[in-house]
Structure formats: structure tokens, C-alpha cells
Design a protein around this motif. Structure first.
Motif, PDB file in Angstrom:
ATOM      1  N   THR A  22       2.423   8.879  10.178  1.00 60.73           N
ATOM      2  CA  THR A  22       1.684   8.041   9.228  1.00 60.73           C
ATOM      3  C   THR A  22       1.088   6.803   9.899  1.00 60.73           C
ATOM      4  N   MET A  23       1.900   6.085  10.654  1.00 63.84           N
ATOM      5  CA  MET A  23       1.435   4.829  11.236  1.00 63.84           C
ATOM      6  C   MET A  23       0.298   5.020  12.234  1.00 63.84           C
ATOM      7  N   PRO A  24       0.336   6.000  13.145  1.00 62.77           N
ATOM      8  CA  PRO A  24      -0.828   6.199  14.027  1.00 62.77           C
ATOM      9  C   PRO A  24      -2.113   6.495  13.269  1.00 62.77           C
ATOM     10  N   LEU A  25      -2.021   7.255  12.168  1.00 64.38           N
ATOM     11  CA  LEU A  25      -3.201   7.536  11.372  1.00 64.38           C
ATOM     12  C   LEU A  25      -3.663   6.305  10.588  1.00 64.38           C
ATOM     13  N   ALA A  53       0.831  -1.205   0.000  1.00 66.61           N
ATOM     14  CA  ALA A  53       0.000   0.000   0.000  1.00 66.61           C
ATOM     15  C   ALA A  53       0.867   1.258   0.000  1.00 66.61           C
ATOM     16  N   LEU A  54       1.949   1.244   0.759  1.00 71.15           N
ATOM     17  CA  LEU A  54       2.852   2.397   0.785  1.00 71.15           C
ATOM     18  C   LEU A  54       3.571   2.552  -0.553  1.00 71.15           C
ATOM     19  N   ALA A  55       3.917   1.417  -1.171  1.00 69.12           N
ATOM     20  CA  ALA A  55       4.635   1.472  -2.442  1.00 69.12           C
ATOM     21  C   ALA A  55       3.748   1.963  -3.582  1.00 69.12           C
ATOM     22  N   THR A  56       2.446   1.670  -3.510  1.00 70.11           N
ATOM     23  CA  THR A  56       1.533   2.071  -4.592  1.00 70.11           C
ATOM     24  C   THR A  56       0.776   3.356  -4.257  1.00 70.11           C
ATOM     25  N   ARG A  57       1.218   4.047  -3.224  1.00 68.28           N
ATOM     26  CA  ARG A  57       0.513   5.277  -2.825  1.00 68.28           C
ATOM     27  C   ARG A  57       0.682   6.366  -3.870  1.00 68.28           C
ATOM     28  N   ARG A  58       1.883   6.495  -4.402  1.00 69.12           N
ATOM     29  CA  ARG A  58       2.152   7.516  -5.410  1.00 69.12           C
ATOM     30  C   ARG A  58       1.933   6.945  -6.801  1.00 69.12           C
ATOM     31  N   VAL A  92      -1.166  -2.168 -13.060  1.00 68.45           N
ATOM     32  CA  VAL A  92      -0.807  -3.586 -13.193  1.00 68.45           C
ATOM     33  C   VAL A  92      -0.435  -4.164 -11.832  1.00 68.45           C
ATOM     34  N   SER A  93       0.308  -3.381 -11.046  1.00 73.57           N
ATOM     35  CA  SER A  93       0.717  -3.844  -9.718  1.00 73.57           C
ATOM     36  C   SER A  93      -0.494  -4.092  -8.830  1.00 73.57           C
ATOM     37  N   GLU A  94      -1.450  -3.189  -8.854  1.00 75.51           N
ATOM     38  CA  GLU A  94      -2.643  -3.369  -8.037  1.00 75.51           C
ATOM     39  C   GLU A  94      -3.483  -4.545  -8.528  1.00 75.51           C
ATOM     40  N   ALA A  95      -3.505  -4.756  -9.836  1.00 73.90           N
ATOM     41  CA  ALA A  95      -4.242  -5.898 -10.383  1.00 73.90           C
ATOM     42  C   ALA A  95      -3.629  -7.216  -9.932  1.00 73.90           C
ATOM     43  N   VAL A  96      -2.291  -7.271  -9.901  1.00 77.90           N
ATOM     44  CA  VAL A  96      -1.605  -8.482  -9.446  1.00 77.90           C
ATOM     45  C   VAL A  96      -1.879  -8.717  -7.962  1.00 77.90           C
ATOM     46  N   LEU A  97      -1.872  -7.650  -7.169  1.00 74.17           N
ATOM     47  CA  LEU A  97      -2.140  -7.775  -5.737  1.00 74.17           C
ATOM     48  C   LEU A  97      -3.552  -8.303  -5.470  1.00 74.17           C
ATOM     49  N   ASN A  98      -4.503  -7.878  -6.283  1.00 75.76           N
ATOM     50  CA  ASN A  98      -5.891  -8.268  -6.078  1.00 75.76           C
ATOM     51  C   ASN A  98      -6.291  -9.525  -6.852  1.00 75.76           C
ATOM     52  N   MET A  99      -5.333 -10.151  -7.540  1.00 77.03           N
ATOM     53  CA  MET A  99      -5.633 -11.325  -8.351  1.00 77.03           C
ATOM     54  C   MET A  99      -6.270 -12.469  -7.557  1.00 77.03           C
ATOM     55  N   PRO A 100      -5.833 -12.749  -6.309  1.00 76.02           N
ATOM     56  CA  PRO A 100      -6.479 -13.852  -5.563  1.00 76.02           C
ATOM     57  C   PRO A 100      -7.971 -13.663  -5.343  1.00 76.02           C
ATOM     58  N   LEU A 159      -6.715  -4.025   0.816  1.00 76.67           N
ATOM     59  CA  LEU A 159      -7.805  -3.110   0.480  1.00 76.67           C
ATOM     60  C   LEU A 159      -8.172  -2.165   1.630  1.00 76.67           C
ATOM     61  N   PRO A 160      -8.346  -2.646   2.885  1.00 72.60           N
ATOM     62  CA  PRO A 160      -8.625  -1.689   3.974  1.00 72.60           C
ATOM     63  C   PRO A 160      -7.467  -0.723   4.237  1.00 72.60           C
ATOM     64  N   ILE A 161      -6.239  -1.228   4.136  1.00 72.10           N
ATOM     65  CA  ILE A 161      -5.081  -0.353   4.362  1.00 72.10           C
ATOM     66  C   ILE A 161      -4.994   0.698   3.265  1.00 72.10           C
ATOM     67  N   ARG A 162      -5.214   0.272   2.032  1.00 67.36           N
ATOM     68  CA  ARG A 162      -5.149   1.202   0.904  1.00 67.36           C
ATOM     69  C   ARG A 162      -6.248   2.265   1.012  1.00 67.36           C
ATOM     70  N   ALA A 163      -7.441   1.852   1.405  1.00 67.25           N
ATOM     71  CA  ALA A 163      -8.532   2.802   1.561  1.00 67.25           C
ATOM     72  C   ALA A 163      -8.235   3.800   2.674  1.00 67.25           C
ATOM     73  N   ARG A 164      -7.670   3.316   3.766  1.00 64.42           N
ATOM     74  CA  ARG A 164      -7.317   4.216   4.869  1.00 64.42           C
ATOM     75  C   ARG A 164      -6.208   5.173   4.461  1.00 64.42           C
ATOM     76  N   LEU A 165      -5.249   4.675   3.691  1.00 68.99           N
ATOM     77  CA  LEU A 165      -4.126   5.498   3.272  1.00 68.99           C
ATOM     78  C   LEU A 165      -4.578   6.613   2.342  1.00 68.99           C
ATOM     79  N   GLU A 166      -5.552   6.328   1.489  1.00 66.57           N
ATOM     80  CA  GLU A 166      -6.064   7.355   0.584  1.00 66.57           C
ATOM     81  C   GLU A 166      -6.765   8.482   1.336  1.00 66.57           C
ATOM     82  N   GLY A 167      -7.280   8.184   2.530  1.00 66.11           N
ATOM     83  CA  GLY A 167      -7.964   9.202   3.303  1.00 66.11           C
ATOM     84  C   GLY A 167      -7.051  10.048   4.179  1.00 66.11           C
ATOM     85  N   ILE A 168      -5.757   9.748   4.173  1.00 65.77           N
ATOM     86  CA  ILE A 168      -4.800  10.506   4.984  1.00 65.77           C
ATOM     87  C   ILE A 168      -4.208  11.611   4.126  1.00 65.77           C
TER      88      ILE A 168
END
Length: 257
Positions: free
Chosen positions: A178-181, A84-89, A96-104, A146-155
Motif C-alpha cells: 500500500t505505502m509504495p503505491l 485517509a486510511l480510516a475513511t477508505r471504507r 460527516v468525518s470528511e466534512a470535518v476534515l475539510n472544514m478548514p 485531499l491528494p492522499i485520498r485521491a491517490r488511495l481511491e486509485g489503488i
């Protein structure tokens, strides 16, 4: 025109809910049946719940399930946090990276389980708890991501920029800002990955070795000899635990700081 105003919308919705949840309530009700025959009701009793907690086979299977779920969800959450931190920017290949992560989430689990079994056999990996932890970690990553990514987008990035303006380096900014948020999202992802691993059957069934039977595999093996209130009691306990954990994950994901 809203969907609620379509003809028979409410009736069809109620019918679907009844179809989905009445069998669950029936299972829970018959877990209190004192009769050995699960489908013949005599009177209510808690004996079957007492038996499942003293049954050594069930306790061993429960211990394996907890060890597996804790190990896999911890590893999956750490990897999901890093992803999630790597795909934040934005960067080339992010989609493609996010598609591979969500492939399962997309692939049929039976296909993934068979492919994992063939891979481990080809590599000479011994089937058992270690193999199951590796496999569960892989397919639990998107549930934690997915929950971490959603939370990260809101920070907002202004918090981290303010910390760096106050001469905090990146590590200190991540640890103190970052981590407390991000923590509620991390815990929500961990909880969701934990319950996904705890309830999994197919992958555990294919990769389980001697002495590494999990609760879902135990239930499947026991039910082949016939449904008993003992099986209903185990299923009811797992159902309650799963509902509580999913509710906790939903609650943590909605926390605000």
C-alpha cells in the motif's frame, strides 16, 4: 454551444489573466531595481537579493518559516494519511468525518485564527513557535488529505488481497504494497501542506511570540514603513519557491506506478 464560443469569452479571460499576473511580473521586475525607491527605476541590479541573504532579521524569519512549515506539514501529512486510511471504507458517518476534515478549507482563516488565539489564551498555551505549529498542523490537514485520498481511491484493492493471499499480515501489506503505491500522493500532500504553511500570514500573525516572526509577518511589518526593492526581492523569492513547490505537488500527484 461551448463556452469558448460565447461573445468576448477569450477577451474577458485574457483581461482577467492580465489583471492577475501583471502585478506579479511588475513586482519581480522591480526587485532588480537598484534604486532605493521601489517605484523609481534606474538600472538593474542584484544587490537587493544579496542583502536579503545576509540580513540577520530576514534569515531568522526564514529559519522560523522553514521550521514551522516542516514541522506542521510533517504532522499534518501523518494525520491526513491516517484519516485517509480510516475513511477508505464506507461506514456510517463517513460523510460527516470528511466534512470535518475539510472544514478548514471552508471557514474564513481570520475566524479560525482568532478562535485559535482565544483557545490558546484560555488554555494558557504560550504564544510562539509551538502554538503556531499546532495551529498550522490543524489547517494544513485537508491540504495533505485531499491528494492522499485521491491517490488511495486509485489503488485497486486486489494488490492488498494478493499480498494477504501470500500470507502477508496487514502491517506487512501496508509497508510493502500500500505505502509504495501511495507514496506519490503522500509526497504531493506534504508538499502542498508545506507551501500552505510557508505562505500563511494571518494565523502566524496572531500566534507569533517574541523571536518567532515568520517571513510573511516580517514582510507585513516592513512594508508599513514603505515598499523597497528589498521587500520585492523577498516576495519574489517566496513566489518562486511557492510556484516550484505547487508544481512539484501537481507532478507527484500525477505519477503512476
Amino acid at each position: 454551444m461551448t463556452p469558448a464560443r460565447f461573445p468576448l469569452t477569450r477577451e474577458v479571460t485574457a483581461l482577467v489573466l492580465v489583471y492577475l499576473y501583471v502585478p506579479v511580473f511588475v513586482l519581480i521586475a522591480y526587485s532588480f531595481n537598484a534604486n532605493r525607491t521601489a517605484t523609481v527605476w534606474t538600472h538593474a541590479s542584484l544587490d537587493w537579493y544579496g542583502r536579503i541573504f545576509v540580513n540577520p532579521s530576514i534569515r531568522a524569519a526564514a529559519a522560523n518559516s522553514l521550521i514551522l512549515a516542516l514541522s506542521a506539514s510533517t504532522a499534518a501529512t501523518i494525520l491526513a494519511l491516517m484519516a485517509a486510511l480510516a475513511t477508505r471504507r464506507a461506514f456510517r458517518g463517513r460523510g460527516v468525518s470528511e466534512a470535518v476534515l475539510n472544514m478548514p478549507l471552508i471557514l474564513p482563516e481570520i475566524v479560525v485564527a482568532v478562535a485559535t488565539l482565544l483557545l490558546f489564551v484560555s488554555l494558557g498555551v504560550q504564544l510562539g513557535l509551538t502554538a503556531m505549529i499546532l495551529a498550522h498542523t490543524a489547517f494544513c490537514i485537508p491540504f495533505a488529505y485531499l491528494p492522499i485520498r485521491a491517490r488511495l481511491e486509485g489503488i485497486s484493492g486486489t494488490y492488498e488481497e494478493a499480498a494477504q493471499d501470500l500470507y502477508a499480515n496487514r502491517l506487512r501489506t501496508f509497508r510493502r504494497v500500500t505505502m509504495p503505491l501511495l507514496w506519490p500522493g503522500v509526497m504531493a500532500g506534504f508538499t502542498l501542506a508545506f507551501v500552505t504553511s510557508l505562505d500563511d500570514f494571518l494565523t502566524s500573525f496572531f500566534l507569533a511570540g517574541p523571536g518567532t516572526t515568520t517571513l510573511p509577518v516580517y514582510i507585513f511589518s516592513a512594508i508599513r514603513a514603505g515598499i523597497t526593492p528589498e521587500i520585492n526581492a523577498i516576495s519574489a523569492v517566496m513566489l518562486i519557491v511557492s510556484v516550484l513547490l505547487v508544481s512539484l505537488s501537481f507532478f507527484l500527484g500525477r505519477l503512476r506506478r
